[in-house]
Design a protein around this motif. Structure first.
Motif, PDB file in Angstrom:
ATOM      1  N   GLY A  53      47.693  19.731  58.116  1.00 18.63           N
ATOM      2  CA  GLY A  53      48.783  19.104  57.371  1.00 18.63           C
ATOM      3  C   GLY A  53      48.766  19.514  55.915  1.00 18.63           C
ATOM      4  N   ALA A  54      49.953  19.647  55.345  1.00 13.85           N
ATOM      5  CA  ALA A  54      50.068  20.013  53.935  1.00 13.85           C
ATOM      6  C   ALA A  54      49.321  19.000  53.071  1.00 13.85           C
ATOM      7  N   LEU A  55      48.618  19.495  52.076  1.00 16.37           N
ATOM      8  CA  LEU A  55      47.812  18.632  51.216  1.00 16.37           C
ATOM      9  C   LEU A  55      48.650  17.545  50.547  1.00 16.37           C
ATOM     10  N   GLU A  56      49.861  17.891  50.139  1.00 18.45           N
ATOM     11  CA  GLU A  56      50.717  16.928  49.450  1.00 18.45           C
ATOM     12  C   GLU A  56      50.994  15.710  50.346  1.00 18.45           C
ATOM     13  N   LEU A  57      51.291  15.973  51.621  1.00 21.09           N
ATOM     14  CA  LEU A  57      51.544  14.876  52.548  1.00 21.09           C
ATOM     15  C   LEU A  57      50.259  14.122  52.865  1.00 21.09           C
ATOM     16  N   GLN A  58      49.155  14.832  52.999  1.00 15.88           N
ATOM     17  CA  GLN A  58      47.885  14.155  53.281  1.00 15.88           C
ATOM     18  C   GLN A  58      47.517  13.188  52.159  1.00 15.88           C
ATOM     19  N   ILE A  59      47.679  13.627  50.930  1.00 18.02           N
ATOM     20  CA  ILE A  59      47.344  12.773  49.782  1.00 18.02           C
ATOM     21  C   ILE A  59      48.250  11.545  49.757  1.00 18.02           C
ATOM     22  N   LEU A  65      48.199   4.362  53.299  1.00 20.97           N
ATOM     23  CA  LEU A  65      47.324   3.540  54.136  1.00 20.97           C
ATOM     24  C   LEU A  65      46.674   2.399  53.352  1.00 20.97           C
ATOM     25  N   ARG A  66      46.517   2.587  52.047  1.00 17.60           N
ATOM     26  CA  ARG A  66      46.092   1.554  51.093  1.00 17.60           C
ATOM     27  C   ARG A  66      44.683   0.994  51.271  1.00 17.60           C
ATOM     28  N   ASP A  73      39.601   9.124  49.738  1.00 18.76           N
ATOM     29  CA  ASP A  73      39.945  10.394  50.387  1.00 18.76           C
ATOM     30  C   ASP A  73      41.073  11.089  49.636  1.00 18.76           C
ATOM     31  N   ALA A  74      42.101  10.325  49.262  1.00 11.75           N
ATOM     32  CA  ALA A  74      43.228  10.886  48.510  1.00 11.75           C
ATOM     33  C   ALA A  74      42.748  11.437  47.174  1.00 11.75           C
ATOM     34  N   ALA A  75      41.884  10.690  46.505  1.00 12.86           N
ATOM     35  CA  ALA A  75      41.355  11.126  45.210  1.00 12.86           C
ATOM     36  C   ALA A  75      40.554  12.412  45.353  1.00 12.86           C
ATOM     37  N   GLN A  76      39.746  12.496  46.400  1.00 17.26           N
ATOM     38  CA  GLN A  76      38.946  13.704  46.605  1.00 17.26           C
ATOM     39  C   GLN A  76      39.849  14.920  46.821  1.00 17.26           C
ATOM     40  N   LEU A  77      40.868  14.764  47.663  1.00 14.95           N
ATOM     41  CA  LEU A  77      41.808  15.869  47.892  1.00 14.95           C
ATOM     42  C   LEU A  77      42.553  16.224  46.613  1.00 14.95           C
ATOM     43  N   TYR A  78      42.997  15.211  45.897  1.00 17.35           N
ATOM     44  CA  TYR A  78      43.751  15.415  44.665  1.00 17.35           C
ATOM     45  C   TYR A  78      42.914  16.161  43.626  1.00 17.35           C
ATOM     46  N   LEU A  79      41.684  15.715  43.435  1.00 19.67           N
ATOM     47  CA  LEU A  79      40.815  16.356  42.436  1.00 19.67           C
ATOM     48  C   LEU A  79      40.404  17.757  42.855  1.00 19.67           C
ATOM     49  N   LEU A  80      40.115  17.936  44.131  1.00 21.93           N
ATOM     50  CA  LEU A  80      39.664  19.230  44.622  1.00 21.93           C
ATOM     51  C   LEU A  80      40.760  20.289  44.586  1.00 21.93           C
ATOM     52  N   PHE A  81      41.997  19.870  44.879  1.00 19.75           N
ATOM     53  CA  PHE A  81      43.092  20.836  44.993  1.00 19.75           C
ATOM     54  C   PHE A  81      44.166  20.656  43.925  1.00 19.75           C
ATOM     55  N   TYR A 103      49.968   6.072  43.282  1.00 19.32           N
ATOM     56  CA  TYR A 103      49.960   7.417  42.697  1.00 19.32           C
ATOM     57  C   TYR A 103      49.626   7.353  41.208  1.00 19.32           C
ATOM     58  N   GLU A 104      50.175   6.372  40.511  1.00 22.50           N
ATOM     59  CA  GLU A 104      49.844   6.214  39.091  1.00 22.50           C
ATOM     60  C   GLU A 104      48.350   5.978  38.913  1.00 22.50           C
ATOM     61  N   ARG A 105      47.772   5.168  39.779  1.00 20.66           N
ATOM     62  CA  ARG A 105      46.324   4.921  39.749  1.00 20.66           C
ATOM     63  C   ARG A 105      45.567   6.220  40.016  1.00 20.66           C
ATOM     64  N   LEU A 106      46.034   7.002  40.979  1.00 21.25           N
ATOM     65  CA  LEU A 106      45.392   8.274  41.317  1.00 21.25           C
ATOM     66  C   LEU A 106      45.430   9.234  40.127  1.00 21.25           C
ATOM     67  N   LYS A 107      46.573   9.323  39.456  1.00 21.74           N
ATOM     68  CA  LYS A 107      46.703  10.248  38.322  1.00 21.74           C
ATOM     69  C   LYS A 107      45.804   9.878  37.168  1.00 21.74           C
ATOM     70  N   SER A 108      45.382   8.618  37.101  1.00 18.77           N
ATOM     71  CA  SER A 108      44.583   8.178  35.959  1.00 18.77           C
ATOM     72  C   SER A 108      43.076   8.474  36.139  1.00 18.77           C
ATOM     73  N   ILE A 109      42.679   8.970  37.285  1.00 20.39           N
ATOM     74  CA  ILE A 109      41.251   9.248  37.479  1.00 20.39           C
ATOM     75  C   ILE A 109      40.861  10.593  36.909  1.00 20.39           C
TER      76      ILE A 109
END
Length: 109
Positions: A53-59, A65-66, A73-81, A103-109
């Motif tokens: 699956g495309a990374l964008e959709l996976q993240i 899923l919350r 998992d989302a953070a790891q994919l986001y930071l890695l890619f 997503y705002e929370r994810l961008k702040s890490i």
């Protein structure tokens, strides 16, 4: 294996005695599963190429899923890619899944 997949059971594939990294194999069951397949990328593993699956959709889906582990998992994919993910595509999925706050929370890490 086909019987398990047909009954809706996911199959995990991972190195012996390890939980990660792993692949999850299942039949598509809904809109986002089908979108994942139609927007798949090639993953090269042990000399084989398989659709993933495309990374964008996976993240975005992990954020949807919350769960705490899903966010991690989302953070790891986001930071890695982060350098290769299409922000436009990611934000499109974020909007479709209604996870703007996550997503705002994810961008702040």
């Amino acid at each position: 294996m086909d019987g398990n997949l047909s009954s809706g059971t996911y199959i995990w594939v991972a190195p012996v005695d390890q939980m990660t990294p792993h692949l999850e194999v299942k039949f598509p069951a809904g809109e986002f599963d089908r979108a994942s397949l139609s927007n798949a990328i090639d993953a090269h593993i042990a000399g084989a190429t398989i659709p993933a699956g495309a990374l964008e959709l996976q993240i975005a889906y992990k954020l949807y899923l919350r769960g705490q582990q899903d966010f991690e998992d989302a953070a790891q994919l986001y930071l890695l890619f982060r350098e290769t993910v299409s922000i436009d595509q990611l934000e499109g999925w974020i909007g479709q899944l209604g996870v703007d706050e996550e997503y705002e929370r994810l961008k702040s890490i």
